[in-house]
Write a protein that holds these residues in place. Sequence first.
Motif, PDB file in Angstrom:
ATOM      1  N   ASN A  32      -2.864  -1.668  -4.482  1.00  0.00           N
ATOM      2  CA  ASN A  32      -2.545  -3.047  -4.860  1.00  0.00           C
ATOM      3  C   ASN A  32      -3.041  -4.042  -3.809  1.00  0.00           C
ATOM      4  OD1 ASN A  32      -0.745  -2.580  -2.849  1.00  0.00           O
ATOM      5  ND2 ASN A  32       1.066  -3.309  -3.917  1.00  0.00           N
ATOM      6  N   SER A  35      -3.432  -3.508   2.318  1.00  0.00           N
ATOM      7  CA  SER A  35      -3.671  -2.492   3.342  1.00  0.00           C
ATOM      8  C   SER A  35      -3.546  -3.114   4.729  1.00  0.00           C
ATOM      9  CB  SER A  35      -5.087  -1.949   3.158  1.00  0.00           C
ATOM     10  OG  SER A  35      -5.539  -1.325   4.318  1.00  0.00           O
ATOM     11  N   TYR A  59     -12.364  -1.962   4.037  1.00  0.00           N
ATOM     12  CA  TYR A  59     -11.475  -1.600   2.917  1.00  0.00           C
ATOM     13  C   TYR A  59     -12.269  -1.554   1.600  1.00  0.00           C
ATOM     14  CZ  TYR A  59      -7.314  -1.708  -0.104  1.00  0.00           C
ATOM     15  OH  TYR A  59      -6.336  -1.404  -1.032  1.00  0.00           O
ATOM     16  N   ALA A 221       7.019  -1.142  -3.595  1.00  0.00           N
ATOM     17  CA  ALA A 221       7.622   0.119  -3.142  1.00  0.00           C
ATOM     18  C   ALA A 221       6.626   0.795  -2.217  1.00  0.00           C
ATOM     19  CB  ALA A 221       7.881   1.004  -4.348  1.00  0.00           C
TER      20      ALA A 221
HETATM   21  C1  LIG Z   1      -3.708  -6.409  12.570  1.00  0.00           C
HETATM   22  C2  LIG Z   1      -4.134  -4.970  12.587  1.00  0.00           C
HETATM   23  C3  LIG Z   1      -5.252  -4.601  13.323  1.00  0.00           C
HETATM   24  C4  LIG Z   1      -5.646  -3.254  13.358  1.00  0.00           C
HETATM   25  N1  LIG Z   1      -6.757  -2.908  14.088  1.00  0.00           N
HETATM   26  C5  LIG Z   1      -7.167  -1.622  14.123  1.00  0.00           C
HETATM   27  C6  LIG Z   1      -8.324  -1.240  14.879  1.00  0.00           C
HETATM   28  O1  LIG Z   1      -9.003  -2.066  15.491  1.00  0.00           O
HETATM   29  N2  LIG Z   1      -8.672   0.074  14.875  1.00  0.00           N
HETATM   30  C7  LIG Z   1      -7.964   1.025  14.200  1.00  0.00           C
HETATM   31  O2  LIG Z   1      -8.354   2.202  14.221  1.00  0.00           O
HETATM   32  N3  LIG Z   1      -6.866   0.686  13.481  1.00  0.00           N
HETATM   33  C8  LIG Z   1      -6.443  -0.594  13.426  1.00  0.00           C
HETATM   34  N4  LIG Z   1      -5.319  -0.940  12.717  1.00  0.00           N
HETATM   35  C9  LIG Z   1      -4.540   0.124  12.026  1.00  0.00           C
HETATM   36  C10 LIG Z   1      -5.199   0.567  10.712  1.00  0.00           C
HETATM   37  O3  LIG Z   1      -5.481  -0.544   9.910  1.00  0.00           O
HETATM   38  C11 LIG Z   1      -4.272   1.549   9.987  1.00  0.00           C
HETATM   39  O4  LIG Z   1      -3.938   2.621  10.858  1.00  0.00           O
HETATM   40  C12 LIG Z   1      -4.930   2.136   8.734  1.00  0.00           C
HETATM   41  O5  LIG Z   1      -5.335   1.108   7.866  1.00  0.00           O
HETATM   42  C13 LIG Z   1      -3.956   3.093   8.022  1.00  0.00           C
HETATM   43  O6  LIG Z   1      -4.558   3.569   6.884  1.00  0.00           O
HETATM   44  P1  LIG Z   1      -3.695   4.077   5.621  1.00  0.00           P
HETATM   45  O7  LIG Z   1      -4.708   4.501   4.628  1.00  0.00           O
HETATM   46  O8  LIG Z   1      -2.683   5.043   6.065  1.00  0.00           O
HETATM   47  O9  LIG Z   1      -2.873   2.812   5.102  1.00  0.00           O
HETATM   48  P2  LIG Z   1      -3.352   1.320   4.685  1.00  0.00           P
HETATM   49  O10 LIG Z   1      -4.735   1.027   5.190  1.00  0.00           O
HETATM   50  O11 LIG Z   1      -2.262   0.402   5.076  1.00  0.00           O
HETATM   51  O12 LIG Z   1      -3.437   1.417   3.100  1.00  0.00           O
HETATM   52  C14 LIG Z   1      -2.291   1.486   2.292  1.00  0.00           C
HETATM   53  C15 LIG Z   1      -2.734   1.489   0.823  1.00  0.00           C
HETATM   54  O13 LIG Z   1      -1.585   1.744   0.002  1.00  0.00           O
HETATM   55  C16 LIG Z   1      -1.593   0.819  -1.101  1.00  0.00           C
HETATM   56  N5  LIG Z   1      -0.208   0.685  -1.579  1.00  0.00           N
HETATM   57  C17 LIG Z   1       0.947   0.598  -0.856  1.00  0.00           C
HETATM   58  N6  LIG Z   1       2.022   0.527  -1.674  1.00  0.00           N
HETATM   59  C18 LIG Z   1       1.534   0.563  -2.943  1.00  0.00           C
HETATM   60  C19 LIG Z   1       2.133   0.516  -4.240  1.00  0.00           C
HETATM   61  N7  LIG Z   1       3.468   0.430  -4.410  1.00  0.00           N
HETATM   62  N8  LIG Z   1       1.330   0.549  -5.327  1.00  0.00           N
HETATM   63  C20 LIG Z   1      -0.019   0.639  -5.201  1.00  0.00           C
HETATM   64  N9  LIG Z   1      -0.648   0.710  -3.992  1.00  0.00           N
HETATM   65  C21 LIG Z   1       0.117   0.663  -2.893  1.00  0.00           C
HETATM   66  C22 LIG Z   1      -2.213  -0.444  -0.518  1.00  0.00           C
HETATM   67  O14 LIG Z   1      -2.719  -1.298  -1.533  1.00  0.00           O
HETATM   68  C23 LIG Z   1      -3.332   0.177   0.335  1.00  0.00           C
HETATM   69  O15 LIG Z   1      -4.443   0.452  -0.494  1.00  0.00           O
HETATM   70  C24 LIG Z   1      -4.911  -2.275  12.652  1.00  0.00           C
HETATM   71  C25 LIG Z   1      -3.781  -2.663  11.897  1.00  0.00           C
HETATM   72  C26 LIG Z   1      -3.394  -3.988  11.873  1.00  0.00           C
HETATM   73  C27 LIG Z   1      -2.180  -4.379  11.057  1.00  0.00           C
END
Ligand SMILES: Cc1cc2nc3c(=O)[nH]c(=O)nc-3n(C[C@H](O)[C@H](O)[C@H](O)COP(=O)(O)OP(=O)(O)OC[C@H]3O[C@@H](n4cnc5c(N)ncnc54)[C@H](O)[C@@H]3O)c2cc1C
Length: 286
Positions: A32, A35, A59, A221
Amino acid sequence: MYDTIIIGAGPAGITAGIYAKRGNLETLIIHNCESALQKATKIENYYGFIDGITGDKLYYNGIRQAEKLGIDVKNEEVLKIEFCADGFKVITNVKTHLTKSIILATGTKKNAPKIKGIKEFEGKGISYCAICDGFFYKNKTVAVVGNGSYAVSEANDLINIVSKLIMLTNGAERPQIRGDNVEINSKPIKEFAGQDKIEKVEFNDGTDLKIDGAFIAQGSADSSDFARKLGIILNDNKIKVDENMETNIKGIFACGDCIGGTLQISKAVDDGMVAGLSVIKYLKIH
Ligand SMILES: Cc1cc2nc3c(=O)[nH]c(=O)nc-3n(C[C@H](O)[C@H](O)[C@H](O)COP(=O)(O)OP(=O)(O)OC[C@H]3O[C@@H](n4cnc5c(N)ncnc54)[C@H](O)[C@@H]3O)c2cc1C
């Protein structure tokens, strides 16, 4: 029916999808657009980008890469996951999808409301799961905090149990919900108050409402919300997985920020690879 549905299109979910699809699994990724990655203005510590890359670009590059491989990617909000005969139902704001397995890759909790009293009354009237705790409020007055599709879904699980349901939007837009016993209150909330358990919600304008309980459902959620409803073990609000990224519920895997550890892209990608490969192995024997 899909072989696997991945909830999340961040680095963990997309990587899991790439491995699952290349392992010939019918794969759906649902996201959604919320991220952690999109908040990163510039990423300079991830392999392969000489001049860095914005989180938002990374992304959508990931989503395009998945789509190019033939993965279904849908922009929907997952509201609920339920067990069904051959696996699981993933219920979104658009439709219900059926799948043999699930990979949770929802990142960390966003939008947790910072309202005084929420932490203090957890387990004493504050709940995060209508289907788990609703029964305790039979014929009582409860509030649901939130105004989105997830809050409405939680409220709908309570409507037939409680005598009065108050949607507390905390200053946000009114949700679309109907019911003879439903009231909507949009006043900004000051705090939840009570003695040993929650007794009322107080508003910034000095008024209050008596309630027996409040369900927190602000924003979407996340994996911990799904976990509570499915009986998945949590460790400090993070999904507990084994070395194969498998949860205690057969057929449900998790990866990335939602399982805790170092909250970085490299780690999320590694988790996603393991989850994708594990789901392939799991479906060979189930
Ligand atoms: C400000 C900031 C700067 C950062 N800088 C860095 C950096 O320089 N280097 C680095 O390595 N990391 C960095 N990070 C951390 C990095 O972004 C995260 O560790 C990484 O994105 C985690 O990946 P993930 O796939 O676990 O979750 P996310 O990337 O958070 O993705 C979560 C996904 O779940 C989906 N989702 C959640 N709930 C629902 C729902 N109910 N229904 C449908 N979809 C849903 C979202 O739409 C999204 O697609 C940073 C984070 C932040 C906040």
